[in-house]
Design a protein around this motif. Structure first.
Motif, PDB file in Angstrom:
ATOM      1  N   ILE A 142      -1.880  -7.022  16.283  1.00  0.00           N
ATOM      2  CA  ILE A 142      -0.804  -6.689  15.426  1.00  0.00           C
ATOM      3  C   ILE A 142      -0.820  -7.422  13.990  1.00  0.00           C
ATOM      4  O   ILE A 142      -0.606  -6.576  13.000  1.00  0.00           O
ATOM      5  N   LEU A 143      -1.038  -8.695  14.254  1.00  0.00           N
ATOM      6  CA  LEU A 143      -0.473  -9.413  12.728  1.00  0.00           C
ATOM      7  C   LEU A 143      -1.703  -9.338  11.729  1.00  0.00           C
ATOM      8  O   LEU A 143      -1.150  -9.205  10.465  1.00  0.00           O
ATOM      9  N   PRO A 144      -3.144  -9.446  11.853  1.00  0.00           N
ATOM     10  CA  PRO A 144      -3.930  -9.204  10.835  1.00  0.00           C
ATOM     11  C   PRO A 144      -3.745  -8.081   9.978  1.00  0.00           C
ATOM     12  O   PRO A 144      -3.587  -8.266   8.533  1.00  0.00           O
ATOM     13  N   ASN A 145      -3.431  -6.804  10.602  1.00  0.00           N
ATOM     14  CA  ASN A 145      -3.284  -5.676   9.399  1.00  0.00           C
ATOM     15  C   ASN A 145      -1.716  -5.882   8.883  1.00  0.00           C
ATOM     16  O   ASN A 145      -2.100  -5.387   7.558  1.00  0.00           O
ATOM     17  N   ALA A 146      -0.856  -6.493   9.369  1.00  0.00           N
ATOM     18  CA  ALA A 146       0.328  -6.592   8.524  1.00  0.00           C
ATOM     19  C   ALA A 146      -0.098  -7.543   7.558  1.00  0.00           C
ATOM     20  O   ALA A 146       0.649  -7.646   6.248  1.00  0.00           O
ATOM     21  N   MET A 147      -0.745  -8.639   7.746  1.00  0.00           N
ATOM     22  CA  MET A 147      -0.822  -9.554   6.579  1.00  0.00           C
ATOM     23  C   MET A 147      -1.452  -9.219   5.738  1.00  0.00           C
ATOM     24  O   MET A 147      -1.327  -9.675   4.453  1.00  0.00           O
ATOM     25  N   VAL A 148      -2.751  -8.495   5.916  1.00  0.00           N
ATOM     26  CA  VAL A 148      -3.336  -7.683   4.748  1.00  0.00           C
ATOM     27  C   VAL A 148      -2.563  -6.884   4.027  1.00  0.00           C
ATOM     28  O   VAL A 148      -2.755  -6.742   2.725  1.00  0.00           O
ATOM     29  N   SER A 149      -1.641  -6.031   4.741  1.00  0.00           N
ATOM     30  CA  SER A 149      -0.892  -5.217   4.012  1.00  0.00           C
ATOM     31  C   SER A 149       0.282  -6.259   3.059  1.00  0.00           C
ATOM     32  O   SER A 149       0.441  -5.583   1.933  1.00  0.00           O
ATOM     33  N   ASP A 150       0.812  -7.120   3.252  1.00  0.00           N
ATOM     34  CA  ASP A 150       1.713  -8.005   2.615  1.00  0.00           C
ATOM     35  C   ASP A 150       0.817  -8.511   1.457  1.00  0.00           C
ATOM     36  O   ASP A 150       1.498  -8.524   0.267  1.00  0.00           O
ATOM     37  N   MET A 151      -0.530  -9.089   1.555  1.00  0.00           N
ATOM     38  CA  MET A 151      -1.283  -9.423   0.381  1.00  0.00           C
ATOM     39  C   MET A 151      -1.524  -8.619  -0.381  1.00  0.00           C
ATOM     40  O   MET A 151      -1.566  -8.629  -1.821  1.00  0.00           O
ATOM     41  N   ALA A 152      -1.779  -7.154   0.046  1.00  0.00           N
ATOM     42  CA  ALA A 152      -2.158  -6.292  -0.835  1.00  0.00           C
ATOM     43  C   ALA A 152      -0.925  -5.942  -1.811  1.00  0.00           C
ATOM     44  O   ALA A 152      -0.792  -5.763  -3.046  1.00  0.00           O
ATOM     45  N   GLU A 153       0.443  -5.995  -1.198  1.00  0.00           N
ATOM     46  CA  GLU A 153       1.719  -5.645  -1.804  1.00  0.00           C
ATOM     47  C   GLU A 153       1.918  -6.690  -2.750  1.00  0.00           C
ATOM     48  O   GLU A 153       2.462  -6.327  -3.738  1.00  0.00           O
ATOM     49  N   ALA A 154       1.849  -7.920  -2.281  1.00  0.00           N
ATOM     50  CA  ALA A 154       1.952  -9.076  -3.386  1.00  0.00           C
ATOM     51  C   ALA A 154       1.264  -8.970  -4.602  1.00  0.00           C
ATOM     52  O   ALA A 154       1.505  -9.136  -5.647  1.00  0.00           O
ATOM     53  N   PHE A 155      -0.147  -8.384  -4.229  1.00  0.00           N
ATOM     54  CA  PHE A 155      -0.958  -8.359  -5.532  1.00  0.00           C
ATOM     55  C   PHE A 155      -0.659  -7.217  -6.426  1.00  0.00           C
ATOM     56  O   PHE A 155      -0.579  -7.338  -7.686  1.00  0.00           O
ATOM     57  N   ALA A 156      -0.013  -6.183  -5.831  1.00  0.00           N
ATOM     58  CA  ALA A 156       0.416  -5.142  -6.718  1.00  0.00           C
ATOM     59  C   ALA A 156       1.679  -5.469  -7.180  1.00  0.00           C
ATOM     60  O   ALA A 156       1.862  -5.080  -8.537  1.00  0.00           O
ATOM     61  N   ILE A 157       2.629  -6.285  -6.795  1.00  0.00           N
ATOM     62  CA  ILE A 157       3.775  -6.797  -7.204  1.00  0.00           C
ATOM     63  C   ILE A 157       3.316  -7.603  -8.744  1.00  0.00           C
ATOM     64  O   ILE A 157       4.150  -7.621  -9.792  1.00  0.00           O
ATOM     65  N   GLU A 158       2.330  -8.458  -8.574  1.00  0.00           N
ATOM     66  CA  GLU A 158       2.126  -9.413  -9.570  1.00  0.00           C
ATOM     67  C   GLU A 158       1.254  -8.621 -10.630  1.00  0.00           C
ATOM     68  O   GLU A 158       1.401  -9.146 -11.840  1.00  0.00           O
ATOM     69  N   THR A 159       0.208  -7.861 -10.514  1.00  0.00           N
ATOM     70  CA  THR A 159      -0.487  -7.164 -11.257  1.00  0.00           C
ATOM     71  C   THR A 159      -0.394  -6.006 -11.624  1.00  0.00           C
ATOM     72  O   THR A 159      -0.876  -5.391 -12.782  1.00  0.00           O
ATOM     73  N   GLY A 160       0.452  -5.134 -10.950  1.00  0.00           N
ATOM     74  CA  GLY A 160       0.594  -3.782 -11.112  1.00  0.00           C
ATOM     75  C   GLY A 160      -0.774  -2.850 -10.727  1.00  0.00           C
ATOM     76  O   GLY A 160      -0.628  -1.579 -10.960  1.00  0.00           O
ATOM     77  N   GLU A 161      -1.509  -3.347 -10.136  1.00  0.00           N
ATOM     78  CA  GLU A 161      -2.751  -2.557  -9.458  1.00  0.00           C
ATOM     79  C   GLU A 161      -2.602  -2.488  -7.897  1.00  0.00           C
ATOM     80  O   GLU A 161      -2.473  -3.350  -7.168  1.00  0.00           O
ATOM     81  N   TYR A 162      -2.634  -1.105  -7.680  1.00  0.00           N
ATOM     82  CA  TYR A 162      -2.326  -0.767  -6.043  1.00  0.00           C
ATOM     83  C   TYR A 162      -3.658  -0.384  -5.469  1.00  0.00           C
ATOM     84  O   TYR A 162      -4.276   0.701  -5.561  1.00  0.00           O
ATOM     85  N   LYS A 163      -4.301  -1.499  -4.848  1.00  0.00           N
ATOM     86  CA  LYS A 163      -5.801  -1.467  -4.392  1.00  0.00           C
ATOM     87  C   LYS A 163      -5.660  -1.933  -2.985  1.00  0.00           C
ATOM     88  O   LYS A 163      -6.450  -2.506  -2.608  1.00  0.00           O
ATOM     89  N   ALA A 164      -4.829  -1.259  -2.135  1.00  0.00           N
ATOM     90  CA  ALA A 164      -4.627  -1.386  -0.660  1.00  0.00           C
ATOM     91  C   ALA A 164      -6.346  -1.302   0.109  1.00  0.00           C
ATOM     92  O   ALA A 164      -6.559  -1.798   0.786  1.00  0.00           O
TER      93      ALA A 164
END
Length: 476
Positions: free
Chosen positions: A371-393
């Motif tokens: 369960i957890l690793p996919n959710a954690m990677v999704s959170d990291m991708a979303e945080a990156f998008a918030i900070e940089t404006g780059e949506y690169k999930a």
């Protein structure tokens, strides 16, 4: 650069969340045999003093201590891992009208399912009359093509999770659903050996029985993999923002994030350990416990049924105690599992009880890591998008699966060589070698746990929380 607000999209309905999850069931089932029974089929254990399957490929040592099937399995996983980030970037950059993720799922489904069959159908004979080198080449080519098609489905599929889930809780919910369907696919796939035995009871010889099961599973998996493509309109439920960066630029921007790199290295260690139990369990059963091969299917079935019981508690505890803390505990329990497995056949307990104790321990860790690793990677991708404006999930999941498959490839290379250690003359497996699988897996569990201690979960949560606290600003 901060991200600009994007148009509001619809929340994925509950039933479509399960349709999305069925795609995971499909690819989990399609990939089971190639990922977990390749060594079993081409490097079979003995039953009643005779190998389960006849010789089809080269089975002796090459390059001193390695085997052909080990090298093929290893190269397939390495190739798979290398193509992951490439497909991820191509998926991020894609502008297809049906959706950048759906496009890849559509074109890869049929070859993925077909190649899951062809891997086990080398055409150049079996037994004494086999052209083992020609068959080895066939297996090599089909394994490489299989993993290419698998990457083209799986990497965009995981990236889609980050975009279909619009909040951390939604992403955790989707991750839980696909964990359930992955486990169901794995559980159904694990019955291959038992179903092979059933067909043998009806008069089928072993090779035909095994192939019949694989063909049935391929048909079911293809239907399930196509359902999300047909029933989920990506444009309605996702903000598709194609990336403009090239492959290397996009990869470097993600790899240089120390927090993400620590997480993926820890994940690498987990996948080495998991592959040893997935592919090695049949040897724990037949070599250490000296039980029939069909008991392997029983253990895997129990393993994943038990893991379901922990899905609810893991989901709740992740929100309260944090995902990182639960993963650390899961590593510890997984290490204890392998410590116990080292002594299988030596405990003063019935062999069946020893096998069930292994899966009871392992089910807790597998539920947590499911369960957890996919959710954690999704959170990291979303945080990156918030900070940089780059949506690169896609790149985040692509590099995560790169490390995952590198872990699987290391295990695949080592496993056939290890199980030959201490093998008596005329046999392919030795007790000492199978016990060494457990020792090496324990070492990787320890390493993964230590790496995870340096993962900064609080930093990711702070970025996500700050973004959710300012909805008005996001709508400007």
């Amino acid at each position: 650069m901060s991200s600009q607000a994007l148009p509001q999209v619809e929340t994925l309905p509950g039933w479509k969340k399960w349709i999305y999850a069925l795609g995971q069931f499909g690819w989990s089932l399609a990939s089971y045999a190639a990922g977990n029974l390749l060594v079993y089929f081409y490097f079979p254990p003995e039953e009643a003093g005779q190998a389960v399957f006849p010789v089809m490929i080269v089975q002796g040592f090459v390059l001193g201590v390695l085997t052909i099937i080990g090298l093929i399995f290893w190269f397939g996983r390495v190739f798979d891992a290398v193509t992951d980030p490439i497909i991820a970037v191509l998926s991020d950059r894609n502008n297809a009208k049906i959706g950048r993720r759906r496009f890849f799922l559509l074109i890869s489904s049929v070859p993925f399912a077909l190649l899951s069959i062809l891997i086990f159908m080398p055409p150049f004979g079996t037994g004494a009359g086999a052209n083992v080198w020609a068959n080895s080449l066939w297996v090599f080519i089909t394994v490489v093509l299989f993993y290419l098609s698998m990457t083209m489905y799986v990497t965009p599929y995981f990236a889609w999770l980050s975009e279909l889930g619009h909040t951390s809780d939604e992403r955790l919910g989707l991750s839980t659903r696909i964990s359930v369907t992955w486990a169901l696919g794995f559980m159904v796939g694990s019955q291959s050996v038992a179903l092979q035995g059933v067909l043998e009871g009806f008069g089928f010889e072993a090779v035909a029985a095994f192939r019949g099961v694989i063909i049935l599973f391929a048909v079911v998996s293809l239907i399930c993999m196509l359902l999300p493509v047909l029933l989920i309109d990506e444009r309605r439920y996702c903000n598709a923002v194609p990336s403009s960066q090239g492959i290397w630029t996009s990869l470097k921007s993600v790899i240089k994030i120390e927090n993400f790199l620590r997480f993926t290295l820890s994940d690498f260690a987990y996948w080495v350990a998991l592959t040893f139990i997935n592919s090695g369990m049949v040897y724990f059963v037949t070599v250490l416990l000296e039980l029939p091969k069909e008991f392997y299917s029983t253990l895997i079935l129990v393993l994943f049924l038990l893991s379901f019981a922990f899905y609810g508690p893991v989901n709740l505890l992740a929100k309260r105690a944090g995902k990182k803390n639960l993963l650390i505990i899961a590593f510890i329990i997984f290490g204890i599992t392998y410590g116990f497995a080292f002594f299988l056949g030596l405990w003063p307990l019935p062999a069946q009880v020893q096998g069930f104790l292994v899966v009871i321990f392992a089910s807790v860790s597998i539920a947590t890591f499911g369960i957890l690793p996919n959710a954690m990677v999704s959170d990291m991708a979303e945080a990156f998008a918030i900070e940089t404006g780059e949506y690169k999930a896609g790149v985040f999941f692509g590099f995560r699966t790169f490390m995952q498959k590198m872990g699987q490839s290391v295990a695949a290379l080592l496993l056939p060589s290890l199980i030959k250690i201490g093998a008596p003359e005329g046999s392919l497996t030795g007790v000492l070698g199978v016990r060494l699988l457990a020792v090496l897996a324990l070492v990787f569990c320890l390493g993964g746990m230590l790496l995870l201690l340096w993962y900064d979960e609080k930093k990711i949560n702070a970025v996500l929380a700050k973004n959710q606290e300012a909805p008005a600003q996001a709508e400007v």
